[in-house]
Design a protein around this motif. Structure first.
Motif, PDB file in Angstrom:
ATOM      1  N   UNK A 283       7.282  -3.956  14.469  1.00  0.00           N
ATOM      2  CA  UNK A 283       7.018  -2.531  14.537  1.00  0.00           C
ATOM      3  C   UNK A 283       8.488  -1.596  14.340  1.00  0.00           C
ATOM      4  N   UNK A 284       9.362  -1.805  14.948  1.00  0.00           N
ATOM      5  CA  UNK A 284      10.486  -0.951  14.939  1.00  0.00           C
ATOM      6  C   UNK A 284      11.354  -1.559  13.744  1.00  0.00           C
ATOM      7  N   UNK A 285      11.207  -2.637  13.385  1.00  0.00           N
ATOM      8  CA  UNK A 285      11.979  -2.956  12.029  1.00  0.00           C
ATOM      9  C   UNK A 285      11.179  -2.385  10.788  1.00  0.00           C
ATOM     10  N   UNK A 286       9.835  -2.327  10.692  1.00  0.00           N
ATOM     11  CA  UNK A 286       9.018  -1.830   9.950  1.00  0.00           C
ATOM     12  C   UNK A 286       9.429  -0.357   9.650  1.00  0.00           C
TER      13      UNK A 286
ATOM     14  N   UNK B  41      13.390   5.970   3.532  1.00  0.00           N
ATOM     15  CA  UNK B  41      12.797   6.995   2.903  1.00  0.00           C
ATOM     16  C   UNK B  41      11.420   6.724   1.855  1.00  0.00           C
ATOM     17  N   UNK B  42      10.611   7.597   2.043  1.00  0.00           N
ATOM     18  CA  UNK B  42       9.332   7.286   1.344  1.00  0.00           C
ATOM     19  C   UNK B  42       9.489   7.490  -0.405  1.00  0.00           C
TER      20      UNK B  42
ATOM     21  N   UNK C 124      13.084   0.255   7.826  1.00  0.00           N
ATOM     22  CA  UNK C 124      12.891  -0.424   6.304  1.00  0.00           C
ATOM     23  C   UNK C 124      11.980   0.346   5.665  1.00  0.00           C
ATOM     24  N   UNK C 125      11.206   1.291   6.162  1.00  0.00           N
ATOM     25  CA  UNK C 125      10.231   2.025   5.296  1.00  0.00           C
ATOM     26  C   UNK C 125       8.855   1.839   5.158  1.00  0.00           C
ATOM     27  N   UNK C 126       8.358   0.806   6.065  1.00  0.00           N
ATOM     28  CA  UNK C 126       6.728   0.538   6.295  1.00  0.00           C
ATOM     29  C   UNK C 126       6.134   1.247   7.117  1.00  0.00           C
ATOM     30  N   UNK C 127       5.144   1.603   7.102  1.00  0.00           N
ATOM     31  CA  UNK C 127       4.267   2.733   7.864  1.00  0.00           C
ATOM     32  C   UNK C 127       3.843   1.827   9.423  1.00  0.00           C
ATOM     33  N   UNK C 128       3.849   0.648   9.130  1.00  0.00           N
ATOM     34  CA  UNK C 128       2.980  -0.187  10.314  1.00  0.00           C
ATOM     35  C   UNK C 128       3.754  -1.703  10.620  1.00  0.00           C
TER      36      UNK C 128
ATOM     37  N   UNK D 276       1.645  -3.369   7.776  1.00  0.00           N
ATOM     38  CA  UNK D 276       2.064  -3.372   6.464  1.00  0.00           C
ATOM     39  C   UNK D 276       3.445  -4.294   6.100  1.00  0.00           C
ATOM     40  N   UNK D 277       4.345  -4.078   7.006  1.00  0.00           N
ATOM     41  CA  UNK D 277       5.343  -5.199   6.848  1.00  0.00           C
ATOM     42  C   UNK D 277       5.002  -6.487   6.861  1.00  0.00           C
ATOM     43  N   UNK D 278       4.335  -6.921   7.792  1.00  0.00           N
ATOM     44  CA  UNK D 278       3.838  -8.306   8.021  1.00  0.00           C
ATOM     45  C   UNK D 278       3.190  -8.799   6.608  1.00  0.00           C
ATOM     46  N   UNK D 279       2.505  -7.948   5.815  1.00  0.00           N
ATOM     47  CA  UNK D 279       1.688  -8.345   4.916  1.00  0.00           C
ATOM     48  C   UNK D 279       2.659  -8.518   3.769  1.00  0.00           C
ATOM     49  N   UNK D 280       3.513  -7.733   3.500  1.00  0.00           N
ATOM     50  CA  UNK D 280       4.406  -7.624   2.490  1.00  0.00           C
ATOM     51  C   UNK D 280       5.449  -8.750   2.695  1.00  0.00           C
TER      52      UNK D 280
END
Length: 314
Positions: free
Chosen positions: A277-280, A223-224, A283-287, A290-294
């Motif tokens: 992408x699916x995991x992102x 959720x955002x 868990x609430x990441x838009x792409x 974005x997940x890879x960077x975090x």
């Protein structure tokens, strides 16, 4: 999913190593399997357990011990009994001088020992892999945590003892879930003890406001969330929630959410067929970017490098 129920989510007990040991003194086993977490339950008799980095403890019937690895530990009828068996990674067994031990003892399914009528019976469950979610809780454990029988009333030890010797369809899954239940029940009992060093977020679950906020984050990480949305969920003002959450948990709500999302991602990425992408999205990441960077900021490696690594990101 809350963080306690999610203790073993991701790479949890799937085909965990489970063994029933029937033993007659003198007996002694030196365990060097480097497992991150092991559960030892005494069905009958008694045993001593001596981790390299903790005080020796005596276990009686009904007691459960949680051993936090990867350090070695001794399990014996007496701490002075020299090791007769060394258990190595992959559950490879040797004599102390390095000779391989092969074959079975004819004592039954998932059973080992030095005689069928030994006065001591132990159940041992070993987790070969532990997820990032579980590590958030187990890192707060001492090298050895003992939950004595007289401090809790649980049917799980005799139930696991009855099931471990069965060889029926689906039995491995049954044993995995029973082991999970025993571990989580023992952990809850351990952290409820006076003076137990439970993580701040674990203790904060008891707070009527912060606990509600934590459960909301755990159950719906995608959720955002904003502090305002979380405050609405908790039924309190944004300023009060931010102040109370930080005081009890030790970090602001959005910082905690980031850590929780990335821990979930670390476990989900190891599931068969998982994509970044699916995991992102889960868990609430838009792409995936974005997940890879975090993920790289937190763990120092990319999600793909994490999946290829032999152990999880810490």
């Amino acid at each position: 999913m809350d963080a306690v129920a999610g203790l073993l989510d991701g790479p949890r007990a799937r085909g965990a190593f489970l063994l029933r040991s029937i033993l007659t003194p003198p007996w002694s086993m030196l365990v060097r399997d480097e497992a991150p977490l092991t559960v030892v339950a005494v069905v009958r008799g008694d045993a001593w357990i001596a981790p390299e980095q903790a005080e020796t403890a005596r276990l009686g019937a009904g007691d459960v011990a949680i051993v936090r690895g990867p350090g070695p530990y001794l399990v014996a009828d007496d701490p002075a009994t020299p090791p007769q068996v060394v258990i190595l990674p992959g559950q490879r067994c040797t004599t102390p001088d390095g000779r391989e031990l092969f074959g079975t003892t004819g004592l039954g399914v998932r059973t080992w020992g030095n005689g069928p009528d030994g006065p001591t019976m132990l159940l041992t469950g070993t987790y070969a892999v532990q997820g990032a979610v579980g590590r958030r809780l187990s890192d707060a454990l001492p090298p050895l945590a003992v939950v004595p029988r007289d401090s809790w009333d649980t049917p799980l030890v005799p139930l696991l003892a009855a099931e471990i010797v069965k060889d029926e369809p689906g039995q491995a899954a049954v044993l995995d879930r029973l082991l999970d239940l025993l571990l989580i029940a023992a952990l809850r009992e351990w952290f409820a003890r006076p003076g137990a060093a439970a993580p701040a977020w674990y203790r904060a679950h008891a707070d009527p406001v912060v606990g509600r906020a934590l459960r909301a984050l755990h159950h719906d990480p995608a959720r955002p969330w904003t502090v305002a949305a979380l405050a609405t969920e908790a039924g309190i003002s944004r300023a009060v929630l931010a102040r109370r959450f930080t005081a009890l948990v030790g970090e602001p709500p959005m910082s905690y959410l980031t850590g929780w999302r990335l821990a979930l991602a670390a476990d989900l990425l190891r599931e068969p067929g998982a994509t970044v992408g699916a995991v992102a999205r889960r868990v609430g990441y838009g792409s995936s970017f974005a997940l890879s960077a975090a993920f790289k900021r937190r763990y120092g490696v990319s999600p793909r490098r994490h999946v290829d690594a032999p152990t999880m990101a810490g």
